[in-house]
Enzyme design. Structure first.
Site, PDB file in Angstrom:
ATOM      1  N   ASP A  84       0.840  -1.201   0.000  1.00 21.33           N
ATOM      2  CA  ASP A  84       0.000   0.000   0.000  1.00 21.33           C
ATOM      3  C   ASP A  84       0.874   1.251   0.000  1.00 21.33           C
ATOM      4  O   ASP A  84       1.661   1.466   0.925  1.00 21.33           O
ATOM      5  CB  ASP A  84      -0.900  -0.015   1.243  1.00 21.33           C
ATOM      6  CG  ASP A  84      -2.114   0.882   1.106  1.00 21.33           C
ATOM      7  OD1 ASP A  84      -2.100   1.776   0.237  1.00 21.33           O
ATOM      8  OD2 ASP A  84      -3.077   0.704   1.866  1.00 21.33           O
ATOM      9  N   ASP A  85       0.754   2.068  -1.042  1.00 21.58           N
ATOM     10  CA  ASP A  85       1.467   3.350  -1.145  1.00 21.58           C
ATOM     11  C   ASP A  85       2.981   3.202  -1.264  1.00 21.58           C
ATOM     12  O   ASP A  85       3.724   4.113  -0.883  1.00 21.58           O
ATOM     13  CB  ASP A  85       1.147   4.257   0.049  1.00 21.58           C
ATOM     14  CG  ASP A  85      -0.242   4.870  -0.024  1.00 21.58           C
ATOM     15  OD1 ASP A  85      -1.018   4.489  -0.918  1.00 21.58           O
ATOM     16  OD2 ASP A  85      -0.557   5.720   0.831  1.00 21.58           O
ATOM     17  N   HIS A 140     -11.133  -2.270   1.289  1.00 18.03           N
ATOM     18  CA  HIS A 140     -11.330  -0.937   0.709  1.00 18.03           C
ATOM     19  C   HIS A 140     -12.106  -0.955  -0.612  1.00 18.03           C
ATOM     20  O   HIS A 140     -11.841  -0.153  -1.505  1.00 18.03           O
ATOM     21  CB  HIS A 140      -9.982  -0.219   0.526  1.00 18.03           C
ATOM     22  CG  HIS A 140     -10.152   1.280   0.533  1.00 18.03           C
ATOM     23  ND1 HIS A 140      -9.148   2.145   0.148  1.00 18.03           N
ATOM     24  CD2 HIS A 140     -11.206   2.066   0.869  1.00 18.03           C
ATOM     25  CE1 HIS A 140      -9.563   3.385   0.247  1.00 18.03           C
ATOM     26  NE2 HIS A 140     -10.819   3.362   0.687  1.00 18.03           N
ATOM     27  N   ASP A 198      -0.108  -0.639  -4.945  1.00 17.58           N
ATOM     28  CA  ASP A 198      -1.429  -0.237  -5.439  1.00 17.58           C
ATOM     29  C   ASP A 198      -1.398   1.116  -6.128  1.00 17.58           C
ATOM     30  O   ASP A 198      -2.282   1.433  -6.916  1.00 17.58           O
ATOM     31  CB  ASP A 198      -2.473  -0.244  -4.313  1.00 17.58           C
ATOM     32  CG  ASP A 198      -2.181   0.772  -3.223  1.00 17.58           C
ATOM     33  OD1 ASP A 198      -1.024   1.236  -3.118  1.00 17.58           O
ATOM     34  OD2 ASP A 198      -3.102   1.100  -2.443  1.00 17.58           O
ATOM     35  N   ASN A 199      -0.392   1.910  -5.831  1.00 13.82           N
ATOM     36  CA  ASN A 199      -0.241   3.219  -6.472  1.00 13.82           C
ATOM     37  C   ASN A 199       1.135   3.764  -6.119  1.00 13.82           C
ATOM     38  O   ASN A 199       1.893   3.133  -5.377  1.00 13.82           O
ATOM     39  CB  ASN A 199      -1.338   4.201  -6.036  1.00 13.82           C
ATOM     40  CG  ASN A 199      -1.587   4.255  -4.546  1.00 13.82           C
ATOM     41  OD1 ASN A 199      -2.635   3.809  -4.072  1.00 13.82           O
ATOM     42  ND2 ASN A 199      -0.634   4.767  -3.780  1.00 13.82           N
ATOM     43  N   HIS A 252       1.193   2.371   4.081  1.00 15.90           N
ATOM     44  CA  HIS A 252       0.274   3.511   4.155  1.00 15.90           C
ATOM     45  C   HIS A 252       0.422   4.204   5.507  1.00 15.90           C
ATOM     46  O   HIS A 252       0.711   3.562   6.511  1.00 15.90           O
ATOM     47  CB  HIS A 252      -1.154   2.989   3.975  1.00 15.90           C
ATOM     48  CG  HIS A 252      -2.174   4.025   3.635  1.00 15.90           C
ATOM     49  ND1 HIS A 252      -2.578   5.006   4.528  1.00 15.90           N
ATOM     50  CD2 HIS A 252      -2.899   4.226   2.503  1.00 15.90           C
ATOM     51  CE1 HIS A 252      -3.499   5.759   3.957  1.00 15.90           C
ATOM     52  NE2 HIS A 252      -3.707   5.317   2.726  1.00 15.90           N
ATOM     53  N   LYS A 269       1.290   9.917  -5.414  1.00 17.07           N
ATOM     54  CA  LYS A 269      -0.064   9.396  -5.232  1.00 17.07           C
ATOM     55  C   LYS A 269      -1.095  10.500  -5.478  1.00 17.07           C
ATOM     56  O   LYS A 269      -0.862  11.653  -5.161  1.00 17.07           O
ATOM     57  CB  LYS A 269      -0.205   8.853  -3.809  1.00 17.07           C
ATOM     58  CG  LYS A 269      -1.578   8.310  -3.468  1.00 17.07           C
ATOM     59  CD  LYS A 269      -1.635   7.830  -2.025  1.00 17.07           C
ATOM     60  CE  LYS A 269      -3.032   7.336  -1.664  1.00 17.07           C
ATOM     61  NZ  LYS A 269      -3.121   6.868  -0.265  1.00 17.07           N
ATOM     62  N   CYS A 279      -6.007   3.908  -4.003  1.00 17.30           N
ATOM     63  CA  CYS A 279      -6.273   2.573  -3.447  1.00 17.30           C
ATOM     64  C   CYS A 279      -7.464   1.871  -4.082  1.00 17.30           C
ATOM     65  O   CYS A 279      -7.324   0.805  -4.690  1.00 17.30           O
ATOM     66  CB  CYS A 279      -6.517   2.688  -1.947  1.00 17.30           C
ATOM     67  SG  CYS A 279      -5.241   3.564  -1.032  1.00 17.30           S
ATOM     68  N   LYS A 303      -6.206  -5.480   3.747  1.00 17.10           N
ATOM     69  CA  LYS A 303      -7.056  -4.326   3.433  1.00 17.10           C
ATOM     70  C   LYS A 303      -8.020  -4.622   2.282  1.00 17.10           C
ATOM     71  O   LYS A 303      -7.603  -5.006   1.200  1.00 17.10           O
ATOM     72  CB  LYS A 303      -6.158  -3.135   3.077  1.00 17.10           C
ATOM     73  CG  LYS A 303      -6.889  -1.906   2.555  1.00 17.10           C
ATOM     74  CD  LYS A 303      -5.906  -0.777   2.340  1.00 17.10           C
ATOM     75  CE  LYS A 303      -6.523   0.387   1.594  1.00 17.10           C
ATOM     76  NZ  LYS A 303      -5.598   1.534   1.480  1.00 17.10           N
TER      77      LYS A 303
END
Length: 533
Positions: A53-54, A147, A300-301, A242, A318, A91, A145
Site C-alpha cells: 500500500d502506497d 477498501h 497499489d499506487n 500507508h 499518489k 487505493c 485491506k
C-alpha cells in the site's frame, strides 16, 4: 459398443489384449509422475498475490533506494521485474481493477476512493477474481485491506468469492489499535471505532499488535495448513506502508542517518514489510508449495511524498496521473517462469491480472462483463510481446486534488478544445491515456513536481515550469519516463489521435458514482465500523 457387438468379437487374443502389457506400465508412469513433469500433466499453480500500500518507485532496493529490501530484491532478481507496469493512482481504483479486470470508468469508481460513510462498493453485478478462481477449483483466502466498500453485507469479501477473510474493511487505520477515525459531516462529529474482522465477525484481542505482523502470521498459517494437492489463491493486501507512520522501534535504528522524520519512519516500515515478504515466501517453500506457486508482488499506487514515500526520478506522487502516481513497483517470482532474472519492458496494467490468473488456473471468464485486461502470462514468462498496446489511466470529470503541490502552483484551467485539431475531447477534464510509447495528459493531472529523496538533496521538491493554465501534455515515455519534455506541439497528429481515443472511452463510460455520506454509518452504538444497510 452394446452387448450384441461384444458377443461378435473373436474369442482369441485380439489386438486390444495384446496391447495391455505395453499400455498399463505407461499409464502407471503417467499417474505416478511428479507434478509439472510433463506438458499438461501438472496441477494448476498456487497463486499468491501480495499487494503493498502506497509503496513508491524509489522505495525498494532494486530501484536504487537506500532503504534495504533484501527479500524483495532477491525475489525480483530471480524472477521477472516488471519495468513498464502500471496501477491506478489511488487505493480503491487499483483494487477494483485488480479484482474485476475492468477500468474504473466501467464501474463508476473513477472519482477518488470509497470513504467510510459512503453507501458504495464495487457493483454487485461484477464477477470478481476470487469467484472465478473458486469456479476453477481453488481455495480462496484474503488477508488485509479490503477498501472496496462495506455498507451492505453483500459487499464484504466473503460474499464476493473469498472462502476466508481476515483484515480491515476501510482504507486506513492505526497499526496497533486497529481503529479508524472519521468525520461524519451530517452529524458534525469525528468518530473513532474498531475496523478488524475475522470472516464477517468483529475480531478483538489484537490491540497493541502491529498489523503487518498479524497479517503475516495469518498468511503463514493459511499456507502451512493448506493441502498441496488443492490449488490455493491467497490475496495478501498489507497495510504497509500507508500512513499513519508507525513501526516498532527496532526497525528505525538502521535508518538513523535519515534526518527527515517521515522518511525515517517510512523506511523502517518498508524494512518490516520486506521481512514479512521473506517470511511468507519461506513458508511457501517449507510447506512444499513453492515449486508450483506463482508469486506476484505489486504496489497499489505511487508513493505519497507527504507521508515518507518517494518516486524519484519520476514526476508526481499518489493522487496524480504523472508517472510517479501510476507507475507500479512489481515483479513475478516463480519456478514456473520460463525465463528468470530478467527485466520486462512490455506494457502491463493491474487490470491484466484477472485474465492472466484465471487462464493460469485453467478457469474461464464466463459470466464477467467485457474485460479491459489481457492475459499477459506469455509476456511475463517467455518475454513475448504484450497484447496490450493501449492503457487508459483514467477520466475523472469531477477531479479535486486532495494532495496539492506546495504553494499550489497549478490549478484546473479552461478547456483548450476550442482549437480545431483538439476538438475531440474536453481538455479541461482530468484524464490520461497511454498508446505505445506515447502518453497524453489533460486537465489538471495532480501535483506535477519532482520530489528528490529527503536528506539526499538540498531541495525538497523541484517545481514544474508549466504555466497554471496548461491543460495538455504529450510525452514519449520510453525516452522520457521523467516527463520533462512536452512534445504536444511537435506531434499534433498524435495529440489528435489520443484525444479521439479519450473521447471514445468517455463516451463508453458510466456516470461517476460518488454518493454523499450516510450518517447511518455512525459506529457509536457498536464501537465498530461495518455494514449499516
Amino acid at each position: 459398443m452394446g452387448p450384441r457387438g461384444a458377443a461378435s468379437l473373436p474369442r482369441g487374443p485380439g489386438p486390444r489384449r495384446l496391447l495391455l502389457p505395453v499400455v498399463l506400465p505407461l499409464l502407471l508412469l503417467l499417474l505416478l509422475a511428479p507434478p509439472g513433469s510433463g506438458a499438461g500433466a501438472s496441477r494448476p499453480p498456487h497463486l499468491v498475490f501480495l499487494l503493498a500500500d502506497d509503496l513508491g518507485w524509489n522505495d525498494v532496493g532494486f530501484h536504487g533506494s537506500r532503504i534495504r529490501t533484501p527479500h524483495l530484491d532477491a525475489l525480483a532478481a530471480g524472477g521477472v521485474l516488471l519495468d513498464n507496469y502500471y496501477t491506478q493512482p489511488l487505493c480503491t481504483p487499483s483494487r477494483s481493477q485488480l479484482l474485476t479486470g475492468r477500468y474504473q470508468i466501467r464501474t463508476g469508481l473513477q472519482h477518488q476512493i470509497i470513504w467510510p460513510c459512503q453507501p458504495s462498493c464495487v457493483p454487485l453485478d461484477e464477477k470478481l477474481l476470487p469467484q472465478l478462481l473458486k469456479e476453477a477449483g481453488y481455495t480462496t483466502h484474503m488477508v488485509g485491506k479490503w477498501h472496496l466498500g462495506m455498507y451492505r453485507k453483500e459487499c464484504l469479501p466473503t460474499r464476493r468469492g473469498f472462502d476466508t477473510y481476515f483484515g480491515y474493511l476501510l482504507g486506513s487505520e492505526d497499526y496497533y489499535s486497529h481503529e479508524r477515525c472519521t468525520l461524519i459531516d451530517a452529524l458534525n462529529v469525528t468518530r473513532c471505532a474498531l475496523d478488524f474482522r475475522d470472516g464477517e465477525e468483529v475480531a478483538t484481542g489484537y490491540k497493541n499488535m502491529y498489523s503487518t505482523n498479524i497479517f503475516t502470521k495469518r498468511a503463514i498459517a493459511l499456507i502451512t495448513n493448506h493441502p498441496p494437492e488443492k490449488p490455493l489463491f491467497l490475496y495478501l493486501a498489507l497495510q504497509s506502508v500507508h500512513e499513519p507512520l508507525q513501526v516498532p522501534e527496532e526497525y528505525l535504528k538502521p535508518y538513523d542517518f535519515i534526518q527527515d522524520k517521515n522518511r525515517h519512519h517510512y523506511a523502517g516500515m518498508v524494512s518490516l514489510m520486506d521481512e514479512a515478504v521473506g517470511n511468507v515466501t519461506a513458508a511457501l517453500k517449507s510447506s512444499g508449495l513453492w515449486n508450483n506457486t506463482v508469486f506476484i508482488f505489486s504496489t497499489d499506487n505511487g508513493g505519497q511524498t507527504l507521508a515518507g514515500g518517494n518516486n524519484w526520478p519520476l514526476r508526481g506522487r499518489k493522487w496524480s496521473l504523472w508517472e510517479g502516481g501510476v507507475r507500479g513497483v512489481g515483479f513475478v517470482a516463480s519456478p514456473l517462469l520460463k525465463q528468470k532474472g530478467v527485466k520486462n519492458r512490455e506494457l502491463i496494467h493491474i487490470s491484466d491480472w484477472l485474465p492472466t490468473l484465471v487462464k493460469l488456473a485453467r478457469g474461464h471468464t464466463n459470466g464477467t462483463k467485457p474485460l479491459d485486461g489481457f492475459d499477459v502470462w506469455k509476456t511475463i514468462s517467455e518475454g513475448s510481446p504484450s497484447p496490450r498496446i493501449e492503457l487508459l489511466h483514467n477520466i475523472d470529470p469531477n477531479f479535486v486534488d486532495s494532495s496539492p503541490c506546495p504553494r499550489n502552483s497549478m490549478a484546473p484551467a479552461k478547456d483548450d478544445s476550442s482549437l480545431p485539431e483538439y476538438s475531440a475531447f474536453n481538455t479541461s477534464v482530468h484524464a490520461a491515456i497511454r498508446h505505445g510509447n506515447w502518453k497524453l495528459l489533460t486537465g489538471y493531472p495532480g501535483c506535477g513536481y519532482w520530489f528528490p529523496p529527503p536528506s539526499q538533496y538540498n531541495v525538497s521538491e523541484i517545481p514544474s515550469s508549466d504555466p497554471p493554465t496548461k491543460t495538455l501534455w504529450l510525452f514519449d515515455i520510453d525516452r522520457d519516463p521523467e516527463e520533462r519534455h512536452d512534445l504536444s506541439r511537435e506531434y499534433p497528429h498524435i495529440v489528435t489521435k489520443l484525444l479521439s481515443r479519450l473521447q471514445f472511452y468517455h463516451k463508453h463510460s458510466v456516470p461517476v458514482y460518488f454518493p454523499a455520506q450516510d450518517p447511518r454509518c455512525d459506529p457509536k452504538a457498536t464501537g465498530v465500523w461495518g455494514p449499516w444497510m
